[in-house]
Design an enzyme around this catalytic site. Structure first.
Site, PDB file in Angstrom:
ATOM      1  N   ARG A  40       9.475   0.129  -0.857  1.00 54.78           N
ATOM      2  CA  ARG A  40       8.111   0.624  -1.797  1.00 54.78           C
ATOM      3  C   ARG A  40       8.613   1.191  -3.009  1.00 54.78           C
ATOM      4  O   ARG A  40       7.639   1.111  -4.034  1.00 54.78           O
ATOM      5  CB  ARG A  40       7.215   1.466  -1.113  1.00 54.78           C
ATOM      6  CG  ARG A  40       6.353   0.764   0.095  1.00 54.78           C
ATOM      7  CD  ARG A  40       5.968   1.761   0.703  1.00 54.78           C
ATOM      8  NE  ARG A  40       5.000   0.865   1.806  1.00 54.78           N
ATOM      9  CZ  ARG A  40       4.194   1.136   2.731  1.00 54.78           C
ATOM     10  NH1 ARG A  40       3.934   2.333   2.899  1.00 54.78           N
ATOM     11  NH2 ARG A  40       3.347   0.280   3.464  1.00 54.78           N
ATOM     12  N   LYS A 201      -6.569  -7.871  17.421  1.00 50.67           N
ATOM     13  CA  LYS A 201      -7.911  -7.757  17.791  1.00 50.67           C
ATOM     14  C   LYS A 201      -8.859  -8.792  16.982  1.00 50.67           C
ATOM     15  O   LYS A 201      -8.745  -8.695  15.698  1.00 50.67           O
ATOM     16  CB  LYS A 201      -8.379  -6.479  17.720  1.00 50.67           C
ATOM     17  CG  LYS A 201      -7.503  -5.645  18.801  1.00 50.67           C
ATOM     18  CD  LYS A 201      -8.128  -3.971  18.677  1.00 50.67           C
ATOM     19  CE  LYS A 201      -7.260  -3.652  19.771  1.00 50.67           C
ATOM     20  NZ  LYS A 201      -7.893  -1.747  19.719  1.00 50.67           N
ATOM     21  N   GLY A 354       1.603  -5.683   6.042  1.00 49.77           N
ATOM     22  CA  GLY A 354       1.335  -5.297   7.379  1.00 49.77           C
ATOM     23  C   GLY A 354       2.495  -6.080   8.329  1.00 49.77           C
ATOM     24  O   GLY A 354       3.568  -6.133   8.009  1.00 49.77           O
ATOM     25  N   GLY A 377      -3.888  -2.837   4.840  1.00 51.20           N
ATOM     26  CA  GLY A 377      -5.360  -2.578   4.855  1.00 51.20           C
ATOM     27  C   GLY A 377      -5.856  -3.208   3.723  1.00 51.20           C
ATOM     28  O   GLY A 377      -6.918  -3.687   3.604  1.00 51.20           O
TER      29      GLY A 377
END
Length: 397
Positions: A40, A201, A354, A377
């Site tokens: 990053r 999910k 992610g 996100g």
């Protein structure tokens, strides 16, 4: 929302003090605090170098972790300042507070071509509340605001969105690239547009599935969420991950895809195991025929072939979420096969941050993808069609 935003190339930065929001939320060793991956920090270098080379004085800021009650020495950005100094080959001045006396004095003394880093923005309680007083105090340090922390643009915090109320706000190169690739895939994709959705999910991907049903040509479902779809069709899923509350929704999505002419591909076979463990016994069964006491941990070989064929002639592929428990080598085959198929296609391949980003990096295919998003996100919310506060606040071109 307009995604055609001004960048640092559209403004004159010479002689300006620039408040630069970076994403320095780096992973650290729990015992020593040592930075375990500087990806990053490296990602921010093109924007930082451009600003410094064009005569700006750079006041960088970022959050790190989730401090509970104000300042926490374990979450100080001091190690980041040290690593950034090494990467830039020049001293990064470190302020021991965010808007306190040290930050103010060092910002006031900062000269063109110099860079400083403020302490962790989340040491200020007003940061996550988007407190206008904190935003104004940050803005008072500078003449221009540059946002380059794509991983944080889905949050309306003082340093990601609030400051734009007090300073002209433009994007750095990292956000520009994200908007170009993700925006291109959503608003003007090279077709066919194939979306691969995995992860655990259905509930975390509802908005994404809804939005992609309006724009994709094919949607591929894998990962733990596939078992909820399987159960929705009357299949037996054994001890696999199952969201019983989302069975009706899954049926509706299958019907909606059929009505819209979108191909919705579900697994036709599954690698299931007798335990959630790397060395568990496993077998391949037809989808919907997982025995009691067993759980699905990866897509099966027939599904691998089906999914790889589906991406072979794609124009654009968006991938968010692995196909199985890729952390266990025995159950990484589905994810690896999809990554390999993407590396062989001529499509624009976009990995949505992610776990998918972690998977392609771990499996060695990262350098063969067109774009790997830096925000898990944020990229998810982008794919849902949600407004991202840290992008909405930037000046339109």
């Amino acid at each position: 929302m307009n995604y055609n935003k001004k960048t640092i190339r559209d403004v004159d930065v010479t002689g300006k003090k620039v408040l630069l929001r970076c994403d320095f939320n780096v992973p650290q060793d729990k015992e020593t605090g040592a930075i375990t991956s500087d990806k990053r920090i490296v990602a921010a270098l093109p924007t930082i170098r451009y600003l410094l080379e064009n005569g700006a004085a750079v006041i960088a800021c970022s959050h790190l972790g989730k401090p509970k009650n104000g300042p926490d020495p374990k979450l100080s950005l001091a190690p980041v300042a040290e690593r950034l100094s090494e990467l830039l080959g020049q001293t990064v001045i470190f302020a021991h507070d965010v808007i306190g006396e040290d930050a103010k004095a060092k910002a006031a003394a900062l000269q063109s071509g110099e860079i400083m880093l403020l302490e962790n923005t989340r040491f200020e309680p007003g940061e996550t509340k988007n407190d206008p007083a904190l935003a104004k105090a940050l803005a008072d340090l500078a003449d221009l605001y540059v946002s380059d922390a794509f991983g944080a643009v889905h949050r309306a915090h003082a340093s990601t969105a609030g400051v734009a109320a007090y300073l002209p706000a433009v994007s750095g190169f990292l956000i520009q690239k994200e908007l170009e690739f993700l925006g291109g895939a959503i608003f003007s994709p090279k077709r066919p547009l194939v979306a691969i959705l995995g992860g655990s999910k259905v509930s975390s991907k509802i908005g994404v599935i809804n939005n992609l049903l309006e724009i994709a040509d094919t949607i591929i479902i894998g990962g733990g969420m596939a078992y909820t779809f399987s159960a929705a069709l009357g299949g037996k899923v054994g001890d696999s991950l199952l969201e019983a509350d989302w069975l009706d929704y899954s049926r509706e999505m299958i019907e909606k895809a059929a009505a819209k002419g979108v191909k919705l591909l579900l697994p036709v076979d599954t690698v299931c195991a007798d335990a959630f463990a790397p060395g568990a016994n496993f077998q391949v069964v037809k989808a919907g025929e997982i025995p009691d006491g067993w759980q699905g941990l990866d897509i099966g070989p027939e599904t691998v072939k089906l999914y790889c064929d589906a991406v072979a002639d794609a124009g654009t592929v968006i991938w968010n979420g692995p196909m199985g428990v890729f952390e266990f080598p025995a159950f990484a085959k589905g994810t690896e096969a999809v990554a390999k198929a993407l590396s062989h296609t001529s499509a624009i391949t976009i990995i949505g941050g992610g776990d998918s980003a972690a998977a392609v990096e771990q499996l060695g295919y990262a350098d063969q993808m067109t774009h790997i998003s830096t925000g898990g996100g944020a990229s998810l919310e982008f794919l849902e069609g949600k407004e991202l506060p840290g992008v909405a606040c930037l000046l339109d071109k």
